[in-house]
Scaffold this active site. Sequence first.
Site, PDB file in Angstrom:
ATOM      1  N   ASN A   9      44.932  40.476  52.161  1.00  0.00           N
ATOM      2  CA  ASN A   9      43.876  40.732  53.650  1.00  0.00           C
ATOM      3  C   ASN A   9      43.062  39.778  54.015  1.00  0.00           C
ATOM      4  OD1 ASN A   9      43.182  42.173  55.637  1.00  0.00           O
ATOM      5  ND2 ASN A   9      42.352  43.901  54.706  1.00  0.00           N
ATOM      6  N   LYS A  11      42.395  39.730  57.320  1.00  0.00           N
ATOM      7  CA  LYS A  11      41.342  40.677  58.552  1.00  0.00           C
ATOM      8  C   LYS A  11      41.784  39.336  59.522  1.00  0.00           C
ATOM      9  CE  LYS A  11      39.132  42.291  54.742  1.00  0.00           C
ATOM     10  NZ  LYS A  11      37.823  42.746  54.077  1.00  0.00           N
ATOM     11  N   HIS A  97      42.992  50.765  56.664  1.00  0.00           N
ATOM     12  CA  HIS A  97      41.998  50.320  55.805  1.00  0.00           C
ATOM     13  C   HIS A  97      40.981  50.998  56.269  1.00  0.00           C
ATOM     14  CE1 HIS A  97      39.637  46.138  55.073  1.00  0.00           C
ATOM     15  NE2 HIS A  97      40.393  46.658  53.888  1.00  0.00           N
ATOM     16  N   GLU A  99      38.072  49.447  57.281  1.00  0.00           N
ATOM     17  CA  GLU A  99      37.113  49.097  58.232  1.00  0.00           C
ATOM     18  C   GLU A  99      38.227  49.580  59.919  1.00  0.00           C
ATOM     19  OE1 GLU A  99      37.892  44.941  57.438  1.00  0.00           O
ATOM     20  OE2 GLU A  99      36.173  45.261  55.806  1.00  0.00           O
ATOM     21  N   GLY A 173      33.942  42.969  50.328  1.00  0.00           N
ATOM     22  CA  GLY A 173      33.111  41.868  50.253  1.00  0.00           C
ATOM     23  C   GLY A 173      31.217  42.316  50.822  1.00  0.00           C
ATOM     24  N   SER A 213      35.655  43.573  46.459  1.00  0.00           N
ATOM     25  CA  SER A 213      35.225  42.210  45.805  1.00  0.00           C
ATOM     26  C   SER A 213      35.855  41.630  44.636  1.00  0.00           C
ATOM     27  CB  SER A 213      33.762  42.648  45.788  1.00  0.00           C
ATOM     28  OG  SER A 213      33.093  43.049  46.835  1.00  0.00           O
TER      29      SER A 213
HETATM   30  C1  PEP Z   1      39.645  44.203  51.442  1.00  0.00           C
HETATM   31  O1  PEP Z   1      39.196  44.225  52.769  1.00  0.00           O
HETATM   32  O2  PEP Z   1      40.474  44.627  51.622  1.00  0.00           O
HETATM   33  C2  PEP Z   1      38.906  43.823  50.542  1.00  0.00           C
HETATM   34  C3  PEP Z   1      39.353  43.890  48.931  1.00  0.00           C
HETATM   35  O3  PEP Z   1      38.022  42.848  50.839  1.00  0.00           O
HETATM   36  P1  PEP Z   1      37.696  41.880  49.860  1.00  0.00           P
HETATM   37  O4  PEP Z   1      37.953  41.243  48.404  1.00  0.00           O
HETATM   38  O5  PEP Z   1      36.440  40.576  50.369  1.00  0.00           O
HETATM   39  O6  PEP Z   1      35.542  42.631  49.217  1.00  0.00           O
END
Ligand code: PEP
Length: 252
Positions: A9, A11, A97, A99, A173, A213
């Site tokens: 993703n 983003k 998601h 976010e 994140g 992460s």
């Molecule tokens: C995400 O936002 O779907 C995600 C998993 O982000 P990150 O891997 O950066 O934690």
Amino acid sequence: MRRKLAAGNWKMNGLGAALDEATSLAESHANTATEAATEIVLCPPATLVREMARRCQGTAVVVGGQDCHEAASGAHTGDISAEMLADAGAKYVILGHSERRAAYGESSDLVRHKARRAWQAGLRTIICIGESEDQRQTGKTLDVIGEQLAESVPHNASGETLVIAYEPIWAIGTGRIPTLDDIGEVHEFIRAQLKARFGGDAGDAVRLLYGGSMKPDNAAEIVRVANVDGGLVGGASLKAADFGRIIDAING
Ligand code: PEP
């Protein structure tokens, strides 16, 4: 047997030059375009979907969108429909998601309507669910997950149309991940809920991703957890080299 899946993703990251990362990933994983290998999905910003799909056509890399509207078309300034994503070459779309749930107040109800529309357009959906840190600390994780799952997923889901991504909000994140036992507990719970609702075979066929992460150095141990069928990866999917290492770890 569920095919493993690595979904990236991007983003709101990526200008035209970033398409080279997709091409480079397709080249480094040219020999993995088989049913036996981990399926690779990249979800760039909407502006890059068509060109990425064109460049990756016939490779192991499949393209997805990051969201879609619940209507097929109409007066919805700034939005994008599932039909448009499919027309641009997308095969998947991420929905719900955290976010988007947080920034735009997207409810599970809305996510369910979007998913139905995406299926009508021929897209597979990666529906995200996950608890906040406060919810985890107060022992509400499974309640929250159960409710989001029940409300976000339409009837007649199948392994062909649905992927669930368990993404603890506090792990996205941040560089922090739950314990492997905690990941296993949630994935086992999701599997049981899906089987109870859609029947054993359909519930068993839905792929469950872990997200939050996931990095080259923790992907292998995470995907060894039962009922983890791959990962939804944010930051570490932006560079082909990093995402490639995660894919290789998922491949085992
Ligand atoms: C995400 O936002 O779907 C995600 C998993 O982000 P990150 O891997 O950066 O934690």
